[in-house]
Design a protein around this motif. Structure first.
Motif, short mmCIF file in Angstrom:
data_model
loop_
_atom_site.label_atom_id
_atom_site.label_comp_id
_atom_site.label_asym_id
_atom_site.label_seq_id
_atom_site.Cartn_x
_atom_site.Cartn_y
_atom_site.Cartn_z
N GLY A 11 -24.98 -24.59 -51.18
CA GLY A 11 -24.86 -24.28 -49.76
C GLY A 11 -25.79 -23.16 -49.35
O GLY A 11 -25.93 -22.17 -50.07
N VAL A 12 -26.45 -23.32 -48.20
CA VAL A 12 -27.41 -22.33 -47.72
C VAL A 12 -27.20 -22.10 -46.23
O VAL A 12 -26.97 -23.05 -45.47
N GLY A 13 -27.30 -20.86 -45.81
CA GLY A 13 -27.31 -20.51 -44.39
C GLY A 13 -28.45 -19.55 -44.11
O GLY A 13 -28.58 -18.53 -44.79
N ILE A 14 -29.30 -19.90 -43.16
CA ILE A 14 -30.46 -19.07 -42.80
C ILE A 14 -30.32 -18.65 -41.33
O ILE A 14 -30.19 -19.50 -40.45
N ASN A 15 -30.34 -17.36 -41.07
CA ASN A 15 -30.26 -16.87 -39.69
C ASN A 15 -31.57 -17.16 -38.96
O ASN A 15 -32.64 -16.80 -39.44
N ILE A 16 -31.46 -17.78 -37.80
CA ILE A 16 -32.64 -18.10 -37.00
C ILE A 16 -32.67 -17.30 -35.70
O ILE A 16 -33.64 -16.61 -35.40
N ALA A 17 -31.59 -17.39 -34.92
CA ALA A 17 -31.57 -16.77 -33.60
C ALA A 17 -30.15 -16.30 -33.27
O ALA A 17 -29.65 -16.56 -32.17
N VAL A 18 -29.52 -15.62 -34.18
CA VAL A 18 -28.16 -15.13 -33.97
C VAL A 18 -28.18 -14.02 -32.93
O VAL A 18 -28.97 -13.08 -33.02
N VAL A 19 -27.34 -14.13 -31.92
CA VAL A 19 -27.31 -13.15 -30.83
C VAL A 19 -26.72 -11.84 -31.34
O VAL A 19 -25.65 -11.82 -31.93
#
Length: 313
Positions: free
Chosen positions: A196-204
Motif C-alpha cells: 500500500g502506498v499513499g503520496i501527498n499531491i495537493a492536501v489542503v
C-alpha cells in the motif's frame, strides 16, 4: 448503505431534492452531513440547490492506466475504507500485479497502525498485490518500493525527494509518501503480499488532520497529473519488485540508497519499545537493515522492530 460521499464521488451536481429523498432526511440533516465532510477537508459546493463535490485535482483515469497495463487488473473504487483491506479480503481472486486505486480512503492505515489521512483526490493512493517465493526473505522490500517511487518522481521532473528508512519518502524533511506492506498467507510455495502506498499531491493545509510535518508533490511538480504519476510509479515498481525477487538488496542498491538517504551520516535516534539509541546513521546492509554507528560500535536494526527519528527532529 451507500454514503453521501460515495454518491458525490462522481463530482457531478446532485439536487437537494434527490439527495434528501435518497437518504430519507430533511434539508437540515443533509446540510449537517455535508458540513461533516467539509470539516474533513472535502470541498463541496451547495449553490443553486445542488450539491457537487469539487475534487482537489482531476479524477484518476482507470481506463488510461488499464490500457498501459493490460495484463493486470486495475480496480478503481472512488471511495473505500482501505485499498489494502480490499486486496487482503479478495486475495483468492487476484493475480500478481493487480492494483486497487482510489480517490479517498476512510480508514487508511500507516505503519504501526497510525491513521493515514486522505482528502478527496488530493493524494495518489493505491495497493498492489505481489508474490515472492515463500522461502525468500522480504527484508528490504519496503526500501525497494520507496526507491521505485523516488525514481518515478525523478522521471517526472524532480530529484528532490529523499528516502527515510524504512517506509517513507521525504521532501525537504517533511513526509511526502508512506508505504505499508502486509502479508496475506502462503499458497503453493508463494508468499502473498499487499503493498500500500499513499503520496501527498495537493492536501489542503488548513483543513488536514495529519499529525506530522508533511509535503505535497505539487510543491516541486506543480502541474503533476495523478494518472501519469501512477502509471510511472507502477512501471518503476513492477521492475523494481522483479529485480528484488531475483537479486535482493544488491551492493548497487545499497550505494543508491546512501545517495538518496535523507539521514545518511546524520545523528539519529532509534526508538524501541523501551529504549532510545542515538548514533550516526550509516545507510543499510545487504538485508536492508539500518546500520548505526554508536561510538566505536556498529549496530543494525530491522524495520519491524523500531522507528527512526532525526536527532532533535
Amino acid at each position: 448503505m451507500t454514503s453521501l460521499l460515495e454518491i458525490l464521488a462522481d463530482c457531478q451536481p446532485h439536487s437537494f431534492e434527490n439527495l434528501t429523498a435518497l437518504f430519507a432526511c430533511s434539508d437540515e440533516e443533509l446540510l449537517a452531513r455535508i458540513q461533516t465532510l467539509q470539516k474533513q477537508g472535502i470541498l463541496i459546493d451547495t449553490a443553486f440547490s445542488e450539491v457537487r463535490l469539487i475534487p482537489q485535482t482531476p479524477l484518476l483515469s482507470a481506463v488510461k492506466i488499464q490500457q498501459v497495463f493490460p495484463r493486470h487488473k486495475i480496480m478503481y473504487v472512488p471511495v473505500i475504507d482501505s485499498t489494502n483491506r480490499l486486496l487482503l479480503t479478495n486475495m483468492s481472486r487476484l493475480n500478481k500485479g493487480d492494483i486497487c486505486i482510489t480517490e479517498h480512503q476512510t480508514a487508511g492505515r500507516g505503519r504501526r497502525g497510525r491513521q493515514w489521512q486522505s482528502p478527496f483526490a488530493a493524494q495518489a493512493i493505491f495497493s498492489m498485490m505481489w508474490q515472492v517465493d515463500a522461502g525468500k526473505s522480504v527484508d528490504g522490500l519496503s526500501l525497494t518500493v520507496g526507491m521505485a517511487i523516488r525514481r518515478a518522481i525523478c522521471k517526472l521532473g524532480s530529484d528532490q525527494a529523499k528516502l527515510k528508512w524504512p517506509n517513507d519518502i521525504l521532501l525537504h524533511g517533511r513526509k511526502l509518501a508512506g508505504i505499508l506492506i502486509e502479508t496475506a498467507g502462503t499458497e503453493n510455495g508463494r508468499l502473498n503480499l499487499v503493498i500500500g502506498v499513499g503520496i501527498n499531491i495537493a492536501v489542503v493545509r488548513d483543513t488536514n488532520q495529519i499529525d506530522q510535518a508533511w509535503a505535497n508533490l505539487q510543491e516541486i511538480l506543480p502541474k503533476i497529473d495523478r494518472t501519469l504519476l501512477l502509471i510511472t510509479v507502477f512501471e518503476e515498481l513492477i521492475q523494481a519488485l522483479t529485480e528484488f525477487e531475483r537479486h535482493g538488496i544488491t551492493p548497487e542498491f545499497q550505494q543508491q540508497w546512501r545517495q538518496n538517504d535523507a539521514f545518511f551520516q546524520h545523528e539519529v535516534n532509534i526508538i524501541k519499545e523501551k529504549q532510545v539509541i542515538s548514533g550516526i546513521e550509516q545507510g543499510i546492509d545487504e538485508r536492508g537493515h539500518l546500520r548505526l554507528q554508536v561510538g566505536n560500535e556498529w549496530m543494525t536494526f530491522n524495520g519491524g522492530e523500531v522507528s527512526l527519528r532525526k536527532n532533535g527532529g
